[in-house]
Design a protein around this motif. Structure first.
Motif, PDB file in Angstrom:
ATOM      1  N   VAL A 302     -44.510  -0.941   1.370  1.00 38.31           N
ATOM      2  CA  VAL A 302     -44.138  -0.604  -0.007  1.00 38.31           C
ATOM      3  C   VAL A 302     -43.638  -1.851  -0.740  1.00 38.31           C
ATOM      4  O   VAL A 302     -44.002  -2.087  -1.894  1.00 38.31           O
ATOM      5  N   LYS A 303     -42.831  -2.657  -0.071  1.00 33.94           N
ATOM      6  CA  LYS A 303     -42.336  -3.884  -0.700  1.00 33.94           C
ATOM      7  C   LYS A 303     -43.492  -4.823  -1.036  1.00 33.94           C
ATOM      8  O   LYS A 303     -43.540  -5.412  -2.122  1.00 33.94           O
ATOM      9  N   TRP A 304     -44.421  -4.951  -0.119  1.00 35.09           N
ATOM     10  CA  TRP A 304     -45.553  -5.860  -0.358  1.00 35.09           C
ATOM     11  C   TRP A 304     -46.500  -5.323  -1.421  1.00 35.09           C
ATOM     12  O   TRP A 304     -47.175  -6.085  -2.112  1.00 35.09           O
ATOM     13  N   GLN A 305     -46.549  -4.010  -1.559  1.00 34.82           N
ATOM     14  CA  GLN A 305     -47.473  -3.427  -2.532  1.00 34.82           C
ATOM     15  C   GLN A 305     -47.189  -3.940  -3.945  1.00 34.82           C
ATOM     16  O   GLN A 305     -48.103  -4.205  -4.723  1.00 34.82           O
ATOM     17  N   ASN A 306     -45.915  -4.108  -4.285  1.00 29.56           N
ATOM     18  CA  ASN A 306     -45.559  -4.544  -5.639  1.00 29.56           C
ATOM     19  C   ASN A 306     -45.164  -6.012  -5.720  1.00 29.56           C
ATOM     20  O   ASN A 306     -45.152  -6.590  -6.807  1.00 29.56           O
ATOM     21  N   GLY A 307     -44.847  -6.626  -4.573  1.00 30.44           N
ATOM     22  CA  GLY A 307     -44.298  -7.974  -4.617  1.00 30.44           C
ATOM     23  C   GLY A 307     -45.185  -9.074  -4.085  1.00 30.44           C
ATOM     24  O   GLY A 307     -44.811 -10.246  -4.138  1.00 30.44           O
TER      25      GLY A 307
END
Length: 769
Positions: A302-307
């Motif tokens: 989830v963190k990598w999806q937006n960042g």
């Protein structure tokens, strides 16, 4: 510069064991989850050179300062995030010999940080002095789902022997900080006990009386089955352990599972802390290692999806940006407004783990674009809650009437930095905090923050600047004396251009903010003016006079803003003419020699041009960039990113790329020979800025998102996401075109390459490069 980390897009890989690099690797392979963090120390005994470090957010000690305490107004202490209970310890004894990579023969060794899952895996094969050869695979992580927990899976496989292994799984609170000013240990024991099949150690910090309660549960498996072994309980001062003895056979694996939790009195009542700690441990161990690992991987996805930032064609650049983003997310989650971002995060002790101006100047833009809005807002609320302390800090120095000087270094809002020339002269940090408020509002369009929190902070800061300047009869201008700019290779100078520029900008913006709040909520403005005892006519009139008559040092002949009075009196030697043996200056030259030189530690004048670039034409920016870049040694982690952004704006992509690599691989390649005491967490946000604001040309102007992407020669393409005013936009740049994809239900008008563009809800827009 070191070059031993293998290039890989999603992993940080070390192959082979070099004891001389171990402390550097302990920093690079650190783990954290925003609530706690752990350096990459070995689980097993290691008698070689190491910097042990486990840190719990918000827990600190006021270590009595060793210098300057006799000076009036000088801080009495330096606040330090403490090395807390060492929870990863596994003393492994094999046929009566302790496993220690410093004393045995290392036949094979690798260490891998998996940034997609947030795990650290270490594999090695060793030969002991008794001839026993064994292999070990150790996997651990600090859970970002259960953010007070860490877990270890440690597998031992004998390769040429049968015998007995004794495992002592411990909590060791008899620790100290390497940078303790008087070699003092900071913890007292409250309790040490066995609670069922768990071991618990509860410690209290001296002076500050924080409690940190740690507990562990350990299980031994063979053939994927719990052996059900009962442990022997060991207890001594500030130490508890569970000890097991197990028979092992050649080629048969034995796996140790260790679950640990660290809870503090920052978040729980002391009377409930031990009970809550055991309950928390039981909850996570009931999940088991595999479930916790699956949850960890899902949360990181989830963190990598937006960042994430995706770079094609340059593995070194790709690895570096992801490493920087990964460490930022490990350090700060934004869920607790009492916490902030220390320059070393949870990776080392240098700088005390405290808050600097780095957060506002470098980190805030990253969180504005990649995280929910509340995360950035909490960074600003942190400063609002410290406003009274900032006023007290100013009062100690003789300022009055609500003037606020935010600290250079703090944990609780009180100044605790122990170098005079930094603590009382590097006052530009006040400006960075004001600029962060402006930056937040222009990015989010949430002007209500001004009325709720921001305006009170701005008034306090503006009052400080109005009292800090004085009138020069000789110049017939207001001047700013005795300051240190961002370039800390200068101390106690007069009229630092950047400090004076950001001071008058703060006065202008505070006047503007008063008008904005009045237009939005006149009643709320009256409440703020009454609370702050603000005399609108008198104070704003004085501020306008300062704005009009402020002195800025400029050299008309060269056409550059002078860093400070007398800068050109220095011998003007360029960095390219410095002998290599003299670098880095801060490790090779005396401080006296540095102060008398023209060399610049980090962006100073260029820091102001970066903040206020809309005020200057390209010719002015180019002249100042050429002049100061050639004199900058970049011995601050905060420096290369600013130069990268300006170079990209000026179309100097080769230099921009060079500075990007320097800032992004600063720690991975140990550019400045200082990675061993911790990573440069706050400057890692500058790596993201180098891509998004540098190569991507992202700005917010006149309430509109602007993009002016350029592509470095070595890259095939790059892509990043930005969240902007309820939209999430993916920007992809190739040699042929710029593609914009709107992943939201909101349409957006923006500016690309200087032209108006419209991006439909859930739409895609392609523009030729």
């Amino acid at each position: 510069m070191k070059n031993y980390i293998k290039h890989n897009e999603w992993q940080i890989i070390e192959e082979g064991f070099d004891p001389h690099l171990n402390k550097i690797s302990e920093s690079i392979f650190s783990l954290g989850n925003g609530r706690m963090g752990q350096r990459a120390n070995f689980e097993e005994t290691y008698t070689g050179e190491t910097l042990q470090g486990n840190y719990v957010a918000g827990v600190y000690y006021p270590d009595k300062t060793r210098v300057g305490w006799w000076k009036n107004g000088y801080p009495e202490y330096f606040a330090k995030i403490l090395n807390a209970t060492h929870w990863i310890g596994l003393t492994i004894t094999i046929n009566d010999e302790v496993l220690d990579l410093n004393t045995c023969k290392v036949l094979n060794f690798s260490r891998v940080l998996d940034m997609q899952q947030g795990t650290l895996t270490r594999k090695f094969i060793v030969e002991l002095s008794n001839g026993n050869v064994l292999g070990v695979e150790a996997i651990r992580f600090c859970s970002i789902v259960d953010d007070e927990a860490g877990v270890i899976k440690y597998t031992i496989t004998p390769q040429n022997f049968d015998g007995k292994i004794t495992v002592e799984s411990s909590l060791d609170g008899d620790v100290k900080n390497q940078d303790s000013n008087y070699d003092e240990k900071f913890w007292n024991e409250i309790s040490a006990k066995q609670v069922g099949d768990c071991a618990l150690l509860n410690l209290e910090t001296k002076k500050t009386a924080f409690w940190v309660s740690s507990a562990i549960y350990t299980a031994i498996y063979q053939n994927e089955k719990d052996l059900g072994l009962k442990s022997s309980f060991i207890s001594k001062e500030k130490y508890v352990a569970q000890q097991f003895t197990v028979d092992v056979k050649k080629d048969q694996s034995t796996t140790i599972y260790k679950f640990a939790v660290n809870l503090s009195s920052e978040n729980y009542k002391k009377e409930d802390l031990e009970t809550t700690t055991i309950a928390t441990l039981k909850r996570v161990k009931a999940k088991g290692f595999n479930q916790m690992l699956a949850e960890q991987a899902k949360a990181w996805a989830v963190k990598w999806q937006n960042g994430d930032v995706i770079i094609e064609g340059d593995v070194a650049a790709q690895q570096a940006i992801r490493f920087n983003i990964f460490q930022l997310h490990q350090t700060y989650t934004g869920e607790d407004a009492r916490l902030n971002i220390g320059p070393k995060g949870f990776t080392g002790e240098k700088y005390g783990g405290s808050t600097y101006w780095d957060t506002e100047a470098y980190c805030l833009p990253f969180y504005l674009a990649t995280a929910p809005q509340q995360v950035a807002e909490n960074l600003l609320i942190y400063r609002y809650k410290h406003l009274e302390k900032a006023i007290e800090n100013a009062e100690k120095l003789g300022f009055k009437d609500g003037a606020a000087l935010y600290p250079m270094v703090t944990i609780n809002g009180e100044e605790c930095h122990n170098e005079w020339e930094i603590t009382f002269e590097e006052i530009h940090r006040n400006g960075a905090i004001a600029f962060a408020i402006f930056n937040y509002i222009r990015y989010t369009a949430e002007q209500k923050y001004l009325a709720e929190y921001g305006l009170e902070v701005l008034i306090g800061i503006a009052r400080f600047w109005a009292q800090r300047i004085n009138w020069s009869i000789e110049k017939e201008k207001y001047v700013m004396l005795g300051v240190t700019g961002p370039n800390e290779y200068e101390n106690n100078v007069n009229n630092n251009w950047y400090t004076s520029t950001i001071a008058t900008w703060c006065l202008k913006y505070t006047i503007e903010a008063i008008g904005l709040v009045k237009a939005d909520d006149a009643k709320k403005l009256e409440q703020i003016l009454t609370k702050t005892k603000f005399d609108t006519e008198k104070e704003t009139s004085h501020w306008k006079d300062i704005i009009e008559k402020m002195f800025y040092p400029i050299d008309e002949k060269l056409g550059v803003f002078l860093q400070q009075d007398g800068y050109l009196d220095k011998e003007q030697i360029l960095v390219k003419d410095l002998p290599t043996v003299d670098r880095p200056l801060n490790q090779k030259w005396s401080w006296d020699r540095i102060l008398r030189s023209c060399f610049i530690k980090q962006a100073d004048v260029l820091q102001g041009i970066y903040f206020f670039e809309e005020d200057y034409d390209l010719t002015t920016i180019q002249r100042n960039y050429d002049f100061y870049e050639s004199r900058t040694v970049h011995e601050s982690s905060l420096s290369p990113c600013v130069h990268a952004i300006i170079a990209a704006k000026l179309g100097d992509l080769d230099r921009a790329y060079e500075f990007y690599l320097r800032t992004s691989r600063l720690d991975l390649d140990d550019y400045n020979n200082d990675t061993e005491d911790g990573l440069h967490i706050t400057s890692m946000a500058g790596t993201w800025l180098s891509v998004v604001e540098g190569f991507g040309g992202m700005r917010v102007k006149n309430n509109q998102l602007h993009l002016h992407p350029v592509l470095p020669e070595k890259w095939k393409s790059y892509a990043f996401k930005i969240g902007f005013r309820h939209t999430i936009i993916t920007v992809k740049v190739t040699t042929e075109k710029v593609s914009l994809t709107n992943e939201s239900e909101h349409e957006l008008n923006l500016n690309v390459f200087g032209k108006e563009a419209h991006l439909s809800a859930n739409g895609t827009l392609e523009i030729n490069s």
